[in-house]
Structures are given as C-alpha cells and as structure tokens.
Design a protein around this motif. Sequence first.
Motif, PDB file in Angstrom:
ATOM      1  N   UNK A  70      43.390  19.327  35.608  1.00 34.52           N
ATOM      2  CA  UNK A  70      43.813  20.700  35.829  1.00 34.52           C
ATOM      3  C   UNK A  70      42.554  21.551  35.854  1.00 34.52           C
ATOM      4  N   UNK A  71      42.520  22.516  36.743  1.00 33.86           N
ATOM      5  CA  UNK A  71      41.359  23.399  36.865  1.00 33.86           C
ATOM      6  C   UNK A  71      41.618  24.645  36.035  1.00 33.86           C
ATOM      7  N   UNK A  72      40.656  24.951  35.170  1.00 36.04           N
ATOM      8  CA  UNK A  72      40.736  26.148  34.346  1.00 36.04           C
ATOM      9  C   UNK A  72      39.574  27.058  34.735  1.00 36.04           C
ATOM     10  N   UNK A  73      39.870  28.313  34.981  1.00 33.28           N
ATOM     11  CA  UNK A  73      38.846  29.302  35.319  1.00 33.28           C
ATOM     12  C   UNK A  73      38.905  30.415  34.279  1.00 33.28           C
ATOM     13  N   UNK A  74      37.793  30.624  33.613  1.00 32.15           N
ATOM     14  CA  UNK A  74      37.711  31.650  32.574  1.00 32.15           C
ATOM     15  C   UNK A  74      38.852  31.533  31.558  1.00 32.15           C
ATOM     16  N   UNK A  75      39.182  30.291  31.190  1.00 33.06           N
ATOM     17  CA  UNK A  75      40.204  30.045  30.178  1.00 33.06           C
ATOM     18  C   UNK A  75      41.632  30.099  30.674  1.00 33.06           C
ATOM     19  N   UNK A  76      41.830  30.287  31.974  1.00 33.22           N
ATOM     20  CA  UNK A  76      43.182  30.385  32.518  1.00 33.22           C
ATOM     21  C   UNK A  76      43.422  29.256  33.517  1.00 33.22           C
ATOM     22  N   UNK A  77      44.581  28.600  33.425  1.00 32.59           N
ATOM     23  CA  UNK A  77      44.929  27.535  34.356  1.00 32.59           C
ATOM     24  C   UNK A  77      44.955  28.099  35.771  1.00 32.59           C
ATOM     25  N   UNK A  78      44.276  27.413  36.709  1.00 32.29           N
ATOM     26  CA  UNK A  78      44.114  27.958  38.060  1.00 32.29           C
ATOM     27  C   UNK A  78      44.542  27.011  39.167  1.00 32.29           C
ATOM     28  N   UNK A  79      44.613  25.698  38.899  1.00 37.29           N
ATOM     29  CA  UNK A  79      44.957  24.755  39.958  1.00 37.29           C
ATOM     30  C   UNK A  79      44.812  23.323  39.497  1.00 37.29           C
ATOM     31  N   UNK A  80      44.594  22.439  40.464  1.00 35.54           N
ATOM     32  CA  UNK A  80      44.551  21.008  40.183  1.00 35.54           C
ATOM     33  C   UNK A  80      43.596  20.324  41.154  1.00 35.54           C
ATOM     34  N   UNK A  81      42.979  19.240  40.712  1.00 37.14           N
ATOM     35  CA  UNK A  81      42.067  18.456  41.548  1.00 37.14           C
ATOM     36  C   UNK A  81      42.239  16.988  41.177  1.00 37.14           C
ATOM     37  N   UNK A  82      42.142  16.117  42.182  1.00 39.33           N
ATOM     38  CA  UNK A  82      42.267  14.693  41.888  1.00 39.33           C
ATOM     39  C   UNK A  82      41.407  13.849  42.813  1.00 39.33           C
ATOM     40  N   UNK A  83      41.109  12.666  42.327  1.00 40.10           N
ATOM     41  CA  UNK A  83      40.454  11.628  43.116  1.00 40.10           C
ATOM     42  C   UNK A  83      41.494  10.536  43.242  1.00 40.10           C
ATOM     43  N   UNK A  84      41.883  10.208  44.471  1.00 41.89           N
ATOM     44  CA  UNK A  84      43.011   9.307  44.677  1.00 41.89           C
ATOM     45  C   UNK A  84      42.734   8.298  45.798  1.00 41.89           C
TER      46      UNK A  84
END
Length: 182
Positions: A70-84
């Motif tokens: 999960x991507x967190x920006x400045x302490x707030x959940x912002x999105x998602x990233x994966x290697x698949x």
Amino acid sequence: MTTATFERVALLPPDVAHAERLFALIDESRAGLREWLPWVDGTRKVEDSRQFLAGVAEGMRSGSSCACWLIELDGELAGCIDIHGDSVVNRSASLGYWLADRFVGRGAMSGAVAQALNAGFGELGLNRISIVAGMENRRSRAVARRLGFVEEGVQRQGLRLHGRYHDACQYSMLAREWRLRE
C-alpha cells in the motif's frame, strides 16, 4: 526526483486493517481508475478490498504470489503498487500501480516505484521489471519515462478493457540500469 519526495512516501505491507480506507480510495476515484484498471468494476464493497488484502498478504507470506504494498503519502493511504507475474527462470516481473485522484501530481508514484524497484532488484532478486501502460495513459507512461525505463515498443491491442482493445506501450528496467542511477 528529490530525496524529500521519497521520504514522504512509504510502502506498507498489505493488511486487512486497511480494507475500509483502501475501498474508500477506490470508490472516490472509481471513474479515473476504471479507465485503465479492469478490476475496479469488481470492487463494490469493503469486503472486496478485505479479501484482496488478505489474499495478497497470504500469498506474500507463502511465497506464491506477487509482492504488493500500500502506498502511503505523508502518513495517509494513497494507493497500491505491486510486482506481479514474475518468472523465476527469467528473474523478471511486471509492475502495476495506482493512486487515488487527489494524490496524483505530488511525486508519490515516482517515489513508490523507486522503492518497489529497490525491493524487486534487491530482496526479490529480479533482473528485469517491466511496465505496460495504455498508449493513452499519459500519467503511467510519464512515471516510466521519469524513472529512466527504456521504451521497448508498442503491444498492438495488448490491453482489453471494458470490451475494447487498446494499444499499450512496454517499458523495462534492468537491475544494472537501476543500480547505475543510485
């Protein structure tokens, strides 16, 4: 990309504790995400996000699945990233990512991709990581170019989204190329 931007971005392991917030992010950005991500239509309730997070977390623990954060920006959940879609024999995989609309344009995705590449070429031991982005997906293509991915060519009608085919651009980064950038 400045170091400060990377410091503002953190990659968190998938955890069902984030299911409600993850679903809210998807729901608030549904129209924009749906354009390029076929799974958005199937994510209709918090339980869908909970099942996704539980499945990915279990797959990562057992080693049978992709790496996902999960991507967190400045302490707030912002999105998602994966290697698949990794190939153990070829030591290669693909990178996928998304951000909620309100976080776009703040450097978060470049920072998240850089961290995912560090993990992919580090502990995952990959040699090649690719990004496949729709030709008209300017934001995703810009991330690949900004981080120095090599544009390999066009996959004619390589994406099927919502009953239509789209041409896609394929990019790649090799471990040695990434290490030279550091």
